[in-house]
Design a protein around this motif. Sequence first.
Motif, PDB file in Angstrom:
ATOM      1  N   GLU A 134       0.722  -1.394   0.077  1.00 29.99           N
ATOM      2  CA  GLU A 134      -0.119  -0.311  -0.413  1.00 29.99           C
ATOM      3  C   GLU A 134       0.798   1.719  -0.085  1.00 29.99           C
ATOM      4  O   GLU A 134       0.646   2.320  -0.894  1.00 29.99           O
ATOM      5  CB  GLU A 134      -0.929  -0.085   1.121  1.00 29.99           C
ATOM      6  CG  GLU A 134      -2.013  -0.556   1.084  1.00 29.99           C
ATOM      7  CD  GLU A 134      -3.139  -0.785   2.358  1.00 29.99           C
ATOM      8  OE1 GLU A 134      -2.532  -0.341   2.637  1.00 29.99           O
ATOM      9  OE2 GLU A 134      -4.265  -1.190   2.054  1.00 29.99           O
ATOM     10  N   THR A 135       1.768   1.825   0.754  1.00 27.93           N
ATOM     11  CA  THR A 135       2.639   2.311   0.997  1.00 27.93           C
ATOM     12  C   THR A 135       3.512   2.978  -0.521  1.00 27.93           C
ATOM     13  O   THR A 135       3.444   3.924  -1.073  1.00 27.93           O
ATOM     14  CB  THR A 135       3.759   1.879   1.814  1.00 27.93           C
ATOM     15  OG1 THR A 135       3.460   2.409   3.400  1.00 27.93           O
ATOM     16  CG2 THR A 135       4.776   3.717   1.724  1.00 27.93           C
ATOM     17  N   ILE A 136       3.839   1.274  -1.293  1.00 29.52           N
ATOM     18  CA  ILE A 136       4.745   1.552  -2.765  1.00 29.52           C
ATOM     19  C   ILE A 136       3.382   1.731  -3.550  1.00 29.52           C
ATOM     20  O   ILE A 136       3.967   2.935  -4.350  1.00 29.52           O
ATOM     21  CB  ILE A 136       5.180   0.352  -2.877  1.00 29.52           C
ATOM     22  CG1 ILE A 136       6.454  -0.205  -1.981  1.00 29.52           C
ATOM     23  CG2 ILE A 136       6.044   0.364  -4.198  1.00 29.52           C
ATOM     24  CD1 ILE A 136       7.478   0.679  -1.519  1.00 29.52           C
ATOM     25  N   GLU A 137       2.731   1.435  -3.356  1.00 25.37           N
ATOM     26  CA  GLU A 137       1.493   2.380  -4.528  1.00 25.37           C
ATOM     27  C   GLU A 137       1.097   3.657  -4.493  1.00 25.37           C
ATOM     28  O   GLU A 137       1.155   3.962  -5.215  1.00 25.37           O
ATOM     29  CB  GLU A 137       0.227   1.227  -4.298  1.00 25.37           C
ATOM     30  CG  GLU A 137       0.686   0.125  -4.094  1.00 25.37           C
ATOM     31  CD  GLU A 137       1.017  -0.964  -6.356  1.00 25.37           C
ATOM     32  OE1 GLU A 137      -0.839  -0.301  -6.833  1.00 25.37           O
ATOM     33  OE2 GLU A 137       1.399  -0.670  -7.163  1.00 25.37           O
ATOM     34  N   LYS A 138       1.458   3.841  -3.072  1.00 30.84           N
ATOM     35  CA  LYS A 138       1.021   5.493  -3.096  1.00 30.84           C
ATOM     36  C   LYS A 138       1.895   6.748  -3.441  1.00 30.84           C
ATOM     37  O   LYS A 138       1.988   7.664  -3.585  1.00 30.84           O
ATOM     38  CB  LYS A 138       0.892   5.750  -1.225  1.00 30.84           C
ATOM     39  CG  LYS A 138       0.560   7.097  -0.764  1.00 30.84           C
ATOM     40  CD  LYS A 138       0.403   7.181   0.657  1.00 30.84           C
ATOM     41  CE  LYS A 138       0.013   8.274   1.040  1.00 30.84           C
ATOM     42  NZ  LYS A 138      -0.127   8.750   2.909  1.00 30.84           N
TER      43      LYS A 138
END
Length: 209
Positions: A134-138
């Motif tokens: 989720e962090t990498i996608e953001k």
Amino acid sequence: MTTFYFVRHGKTELNLSLKFQGGDIDSPLLPIGIEQAIQAGRYLCDISFDAIAVSTQKRAMDTANYILKENNYLDKLTLQYYDSLREIKFGKREGTEINHADEQTAHLRQRPDLYDPTAFGGETIDSLVTRSTETIEKISEEYPDGKVLIVAHGVLLITLINSLIGKEKANWREGGPLANTSITIVEKKNKYTLTSFNDISYQTQTEDA
């Protein structure tokens, strides 16, 4: 295209003593770990990063700082700290000696799809990969054409990277463990593509002290 530079933290005291070092424990970088981080920083010194994302654990934060001290493009660049990039949590096993004959330890290393940390209150692989992804996608949405340095941890990074590039869960530990301060480059366009893996070619021999 977002280009991610994934870096594992430098070698620590608990790495040296072969003890579980997860998301709820920390130990200092060894002198060799500091030197590894400095060498990684020199290797990456001419890359102008658009963002720096770092685990909130001290061993990762210290590694990131040593890397960035060597960088030639730090104007207006700030570090962003993420709890979601902390290492997998080992529950009651935090800080204890690793028993390689243990079934769940073997699953964690070789068959993460079978790993079940319930008995010792640890974090699941699915939880680890979900929060880090989720962090990498953001970040990839915020910097669609950027170069991003990620400084985090061994289990998190190998499972995250293998998941991002489309490997099956049973193979999320494939190619691991990642070496301390190794650099893995992943590009995100329509999908995630691995361009460099577990690179420590820049490291020179140093002595533990």
